[in-house]
Design a protein around this motif. Structure first.
Motif, PDB file in Angstrom:
ATOM      1  N   GLU A 171       0.882  -1.354   0.009  1.00  0.00           N
ATOM      2  CA  GLU A 171      -0.094  -0.019   0.167  1.00  0.00           C
ATOM      3  C   GLU A 171       1.012   1.331   0.228  1.00  0.00           C
ATOM      4  OE1 GLU A 171      -2.405   1.709   3.521  1.00  0.00           O
ATOM      5  OE2 GLU A 171      -3.836   0.231   2.554  1.00  0.00           O
ATOM      6  N   ASP A 172       0.597   2.168  -0.935  1.00  0.00           N
ATOM      7  CA  ASP A 172       1.485   3.310  -0.830  1.00  0.00           C
ATOM      8  C   ASP A 172       1.142   4.102   0.397  1.00  0.00           C
ATOM      9  OD1 ASP A 172       2.534   5.933  -1.525  1.00  0.00           O
ATOM     10  OD2 ASP A 172       1.370   6.069  -3.324  1.00  0.00           O
ATOM     11  N   THR A 173       2.265   4.418   1.176  1.00  0.00           N
ATOM     12  CA  THR A 173       2.170   5.307   2.402  1.00  0.00           C
ATOM     13  C   THR A 173       2.900   6.682   2.352  1.00  0.00           C
ATOM     14  OG1 THR A 173       3.984   4.203   3.120  1.00  0.00           O
ATOM     15  CG2 THR A 173       1.814   3.301   3.738  1.00  0.00           C
ATOM     16  N   SER A 174       2.977   7.025   0.810  1.00  0.00           N
ATOM     17  CA  SER A 174       3.493   8.434   0.873  1.00  0.00           C
ATOM     18  C   SER A 174       2.492   9.625   1.182  1.00  0.00           C
ATOM     19  CB  SER A 174       3.651   8.708  -0.806  1.00  0.00           C
ATOM     20  OG  SER A 174       4.584   7.706  -1.455  1.00  0.00           O
ATOM     21  N   THR A 175       3.302  10.684   1.583  1.00  0.00           N
ATOM     22  CA  THR A 175       2.404  11.912   2.226  1.00  0.00           C
ATOM     23  C   THR A 175       2.960  12.862   1.739  1.00  0.00           C
ATOM     24  OG1 THR A 175       3.762  12.104   4.126  1.00  0.00           O
ATOM     25  CG2 THR A 175       2.075  10.490   4.535  1.00  0.00           C
ATOM     26  N   LYS A 176       2.242  14.224   2.161  1.00  0.00           N
ATOM     27  CA  LYS A 176       2.662  15.356   1.689  1.00  0.00           C
ATOM     28  C   LYS A 176       3.987  15.807   2.210  1.00  0.00           C
ATOM     29  CE  LYS A 176      -0.539  17.612   3.409  1.00  0.00           C
ATOM     30  NZ  LYS A 176      -1.666  18.718   3.763  1.00  0.00           N
ATOM     31  N   ASP A 177       4.419  15.119   3.170  1.00  0.00           N
ATOM     32  CA  ASP A 177       5.764  15.077   3.954  1.00  0.00           C
ATOM     33  C   ASP A 177       6.797  14.390   3.266  1.00  0.00           C
ATOM     34  OD1 ASP A 177       4.712  17.251   5.771  1.00  0.00           O
ATOM     35  OD2 ASP A 177       4.124  15.587   6.971  1.00  0.00           O
ATOM     36  N   SER A 178       6.592  13.512   2.430  1.00  0.00           N
ATOM     37  CA  SER A 178       7.323  12.508   1.834  1.00  0.00           C
ATOM     38  C   SER A 178       8.560  13.182   0.890  1.00  0.00           C
ATOM     39  CB  SER A 178       6.958  11.329   0.883  1.00  0.00           C
ATOM     40  OG  SER A 178       5.961  10.370   1.722  1.00  0.00           O
ATOM     41  N   THR A 179       9.761  12.921   0.962  1.00  0.00           N
ATOM     42  CA  THR A 179      10.579  13.631   0.145  1.00  0.00           C
ATOM     43  C   THR A 179      11.051  12.946  -1.128  1.00  0.00           C
ATOM     44  OG1 THR A 179      12.542  12.745   1.489  1.00  0.00           O
ATOM     45  CG2 THR A 179      11.635  14.817   2.111  1.00  0.00           C
ATOM     46  N   GLY A 180      11.387  13.403  -1.931  1.00  0.00           N
ATOM     47  CA  GLY A 180      12.119  12.797  -3.226  1.00  0.00           C
ATOM     48  C   GLY A 180      10.957  12.290  -4.038  1.00  0.00           C
ATOM     49  N   ASP A 181      11.121  11.663  -5.308  1.00  0.00           N
ATOM     50  CA  ASP A 181      10.449  11.181  -6.086  1.00  0.00           C
ATOM     51  C   ASP A 181       9.840  10.055  -6.157  1.00  0.00           C
ATOM     52  OD1 ASP A 181      10.719  13.571  -7.736  1.00  0.00           O
ATOM     53  OD2 ASP A 181      12.497  12.961  -8.835  1.00  0.00           O
ATOM     54  N   PHE A 182      10.430   9.197  -5.019  1.00  0.00           N
ATOM     55  CA  PHE A 182      10.072   7.814  -4.736  1.00  0.00           C
ATOM     56  C   PHE A 182       8.740   7.599  -3.889  1.00  0.00           C
ATOM     57  CE2 PHE A 182      14.317   7.632  -6.142  1.00  0.00           C
ATOM     58  CZ  PHE A 182      14.270   6.780  -7.200  1.00  0.00           C
ATOM     59  N   ASP A 183       7.880   6.602  -4.160  1.00  0.00           N
ATOM     60  CA  ASP A 183       6.855   6.166  -3.363  1.00  0.00           C
ATOM     61  C   ASP A 183       7.399   5.575  -2.260  1.00  0.00           C
ATOM     62  OD1 ASP A 183       5.053   7.252  -5.048  1.00  0.00           O
ATOM     63  OD2 ASP A 183       4.526   5.315  -6.123  1.00  0.00           O
ATOM     64  N   GLU A 184       6.665   5.710  -0.922  1.00  0.00           N
ATOM     65  CA  GLU A 184       6.847   5.101   0.196  1.00  0.00           C
ATOM     66  C   GLU A 184       5.858   3.931   0.166  1.00  0.00           C
ATOM     67  OE1 GLU A 184       7.111   7.547   3.396  1.00  0.00           O
ATOM     68  OE2 GLU A 184       8.522   8.745   2.390  1.00  0.00           O
ATOM     69  N   ASN A 185       6.115   2.789   0.634  1.00  0.00           N
ATOM     70  CA  ASN A 185       5.414   1.603   0.635  1.00  0.00           C
ATOM     71  C   ASN A 185       5.292   1.049   1.910  1.00  0.00           C
ATOM     72  OD1 ASN A 185       3.891   1.596  -2.345  1.00  0.00           O
ATOM     73  ND2 ASN A 185       6.085   1.722  -2.727  1.00  0.00           N
ATOM     74  N   GLU A 186       4.379   0.245   2.080  1.00  0.00           N
ATOM     75  CA  GLU A 186       4.087  -0.679   3.415  1.00  0.00           C
ATOM     76  C   GLU A 186       3.483  -2.081   2.872  1.00  0.00           C
ATOM     77  OE1 GLU A 186       1.651  -0.737   7.671  1.00  0.00           O
ATOM     78  OE2 GLU A 186       1.634   0.919   6.461  1.00  0.00           O
ATOM     79  N   VAL A 187       4.275  -3.110   3.296  1.00  0.00           N
ATOM     80  CA  VAL A 187       3.698  -4.300   3.075  1.00  0.00           C
ATOM     81  C   VAL A 187       2.337  -4.679   3.901  1.00  0.00           C
ATOM     82  CG1 VAL A 187       3.893  -7.021   3.172  1.00  0.00           C
ATOM     83  CG2 VAL A 187       5.982  -5.057   2.624  1.00  0.00           C
TER      84      VAL A 187
END
Length: 142
Positions: free
Chosen positions: A32-48
């Protein structure tokens, strides 16, 4: 030292698939994508958030498959709609299908079986297995 492909086998109900020519096991992570407005860079943050597994096997159809699982008996397993005991393990490499160390085991549905019979060629069966529940690492009898 490497394990040879002929020594990794799939067994169903404690019996190796007869006449197998290839097999594979696949484990996938559901994320599941866990990216937020506070995420940095171009890469998605994901959680299993889950895992799934499946397997497949290709085999020759043996004239007498009463002592092993495989061939046309895979159709019966698919039609039964019942999960089967599945394992992916290393054999000792002998022709008697002596079980070796079990690498992974679990319950699976035989959810796709295809037989192919071409003129002047050996008949083959391809089967796909869909894991239902955990695929666990272990050894025989544990």
């Amino acid at each position: 030292m490497y394990i040879k492909g002929q020594n990794l086998r799939i067994s169903i109900g404690g019996k190796y698939i007869a006449g197998a020519t290839s097999c594979s096991v696949h484990v996938a992570q559901k994320t599941e994508d866990t990216s937020t407005k506070d995420s940095t860079g171009d890469f998605d943050e994901n959680e299993v958030v889950g895992l799934s597994w499946d397997a497949s096997s290709d085999s020759l159809v043996e004239a007498d498959d009463t002592e092993a699982t495989g061939g046309l008996s895979l159709f019966d397993l698919a039609i039964s709609k019942q999960p089967v005991d599945f394992s992916f393990d290393a054999t000792s490499g002998d022709k008697n299908r002596t079980k070796g160390q079990v690498y992974y085991s679990g319950k699976a549905l035989v959810n796709d079986v295809t037989a192919t019979a071409q003129n002047k060629q050996n008949a083959t069966v391809s089967a796909k297995f869909l894991g239902t529940g955990a695929l666990t690492k272990g050894t025989p009898g544990k």
